[in-house]
Design a protein around this motif. Structure first.
Motif, PDB file in Angstrom:
ATOM      1  N   LEU A  65      34.590 -18.613 -18.639  1.00 41.71           N
ATOM      2  CA  LEU A  65      33.966 -17.369 -19.100  1.00 41.71           C
ATOM      3  C   LEU A  65      32.860 -16.913 -18.151  1.00 41.71           C
ATOM      4  CD1 LEU A  65      33.836 -18.005 -22.940  1.00 41.71           C
ATOM      5  CD2 LEU A  65      35.307 -16.399 -21.718  1.00 41.71           C
ATOM      6  N   GLU A  66      32.120 -17.865 -17.581  1.00 36.57           N
ATOM      7  CA  GLU A  66      31.077 -17.491 -16.620  1.00 36.57           C
ATOM      8  C   GLU A  66      31.699 -16.881 -15.367  1.00 36.57           C
ATOM      9  OE1 GLU A  66      28.953 -21.162 -16.161  1.00 36.57           O
ATOM     10  OE2 GLU A  66      27.561 -20.686 -17.788  1.00 36.57           O
ATOM     11  N   ARG A  67      32.822 -17.424 -14.907  1.00 36.59           N
ATOM     12  CA  ARG A  67      33.512 -16.842 -13.748  1.00 36.59           C
ATOM     13  C   ARG A  67      33.997 -15.434 -14.063  1.00 36.59           C
ATOM     14  NH1 ARG A  67      37.220 -22.009 -12.337  1.00 36.59           N
ATOM     15  NH2 ARG A  67      35.606 -23.312 -11.420  1.00 36.59           N
ATOM     16  N   HIS A  68      34.580 -15.275 -15.245  1.00 36.76           N
ATOM     17  CA  HIS A  68      35.078 -13.961 -15.659  1.00 36.76           C
ATOM     18  C   HIS A  68      33.910 -12.972 -15.758  1.00 36.76           C
ATOM     19  CE1 HIS A  68      37.883 -11.139 -17.381  1.00 36.76           C
ATOM     20  NE2 HIS A  68      37.092 -10.971 -18.431  1.00 36.76           N
ATOM     21  N   ASN A  69      32.808 -13.436 -16.298  1.00 35.16           N
ATOM     22  CA  ASN A  69      31.620 -12.584 -16.410  1.00 35.16           C
ATOM     23  C   ASN A  69      31.113 -12.175 -15.033  1.00 35.16           C
ATOM     24  OD1 ASN A  69      29.522 -11.215 -17.640  1.00 35.16           O
ATOM     25  ND2 ASN A  69      28.222 -13.022 -17.805  1.00 35.16           N
ATOM     26  N   GLN A  70      31.133 -13.110 -14.092  1.00 34.26           N
ATOM     27  CA  GLN A  70      30.711 -12.791 -12.725  1.00 34.26           C
ATOM     28  C   GLN A  70      31.626 -11.739 -12.100  1.00 34.26           C
ATOM     29  OE1 GLN A  70      27.970 -13.705 -11.179  1.00 34.26           O
ATOM     30  NE2 GLN A  70      28.526 -12.546  -9.360  1.00 34.26           N
ATOM     31  N   GLU A 129      33.033 -26.969 -22.463  1.00 38.85           N
ATOM     32  CA  GLU A 129      32.375 -26.788 -21.167  1.00 38.85           C
ATOM     33  C   GLU A 129      33.325 -26.151 -20.157  1.00 38.85           C
ATOM     34  OE1 GLU A 129      30.968 -30.716 -20.272  1.00 38.85           O
ATOM     35  OE2 GLU A 129      29.050 -30.368 -21.281  1.00 38.85           O
ATOM     36  N   LEU A 136      33.556 -22.577 -20.998  1.00 39.54           N
ATOM     37  CA  LEU A 136      32.322 -21.908 -20.618  1.00 39.54           C
ATOM     38  C   LEU A 136      32.330 -21.569 -19.129  1.00 39.54           C
ATOM     39  CD1 LEU A 136      29.444 -20.964 -21.316  1.00 39.54           C
ATOM     40  CD2 LEU A 136      28.683 -23.288 -20.813  1.00 39.54           C
ATOM     41  N   VAL A 137      32.795 -22.493 -18.305  1.00 35.62           N
ATOM     42  CA  VAL A 137      32.879 -22.238 -16.865  1.00 35.62           C
ATOM     43  C   VAL A 137      33.838 -21.074 -16.600  1.00 35.62           C
ATOM     44  CG1 VAL A 137      33.688 -23.202 -14.668  1.00 35.62           C
ATOM     45  CG2 VAL A 137      32.231 -24.565 -16.170  1.00 35.62           C
ATOM     46  N   SER A 178      30.805  -8.423 -13.577  1.00 39.95           N
ATOM     47  CA  SER A 178      29.544  -7.910 -13.030  1.00 39.95           C
ATOM     48  C   SER A 178      29.765  -7.316 -11.645  1.00 39.95           C
ATOM     49  CB  SER A 178      28.508  -9.034 -12.952  1.00 39.95           C
ATOM     50  OG  SER A 178      28.173  -9.494 -14.226  1.00 39.95           O
TER      51      SER A 178
END
Length: 96
Positions: free
Chosen positions: A48-53, A42, A45-46, A56
């Motif tokens: 990776l979501e920040r990196h993805n943001q 988890e 995952l957080v 973007s």
């Protein structure tokens, strides 16, 4: 005095109880390990979501021609009709 069969039954009961306790301890240990792994996943995952943001947002910026031109100018590129001026310290030469 107990009959020999009861001694055997008591021994089997004691071994069975010990076996159940051992299995329960192993399941508790496995449960703790799985919870730790879930927490790690988890957290990852957080991240990776920040990196993805961030990626973007960078893609949205890259769609802006002014942003791309700014990046290119930071790398030292100029238009055909422009001159590149080097910032040098006072009294220094550009060949240092």
């Amino acid at each position: 005095m107990e009959k020999p069969i009861y001694r055997l039954l008591h021994l089997i009961f004691a071994l069975g109880t010990l076996h159940i306790l051992l299995l329960m301890a192993l399941e508790v240990q496995r449960n703790v390990q799985l919870r730790n792994q879930i927490a790690q996943v988890e957290f990852r995952l957080v991240q990776l979501e920040r990196h993805n943001q961030k990626l973007s947002e960078e893609l949205q910026l890259a769609a802006d021609p002014r942003y791309r031109e700014g990046l290119i100018r930071q790398m030292g590129y100029v238009h055909k009709d422009e001159l590149l001026l080097l910032n040098t310290p006072a009294g220094g030469s550009p060949s240092n």
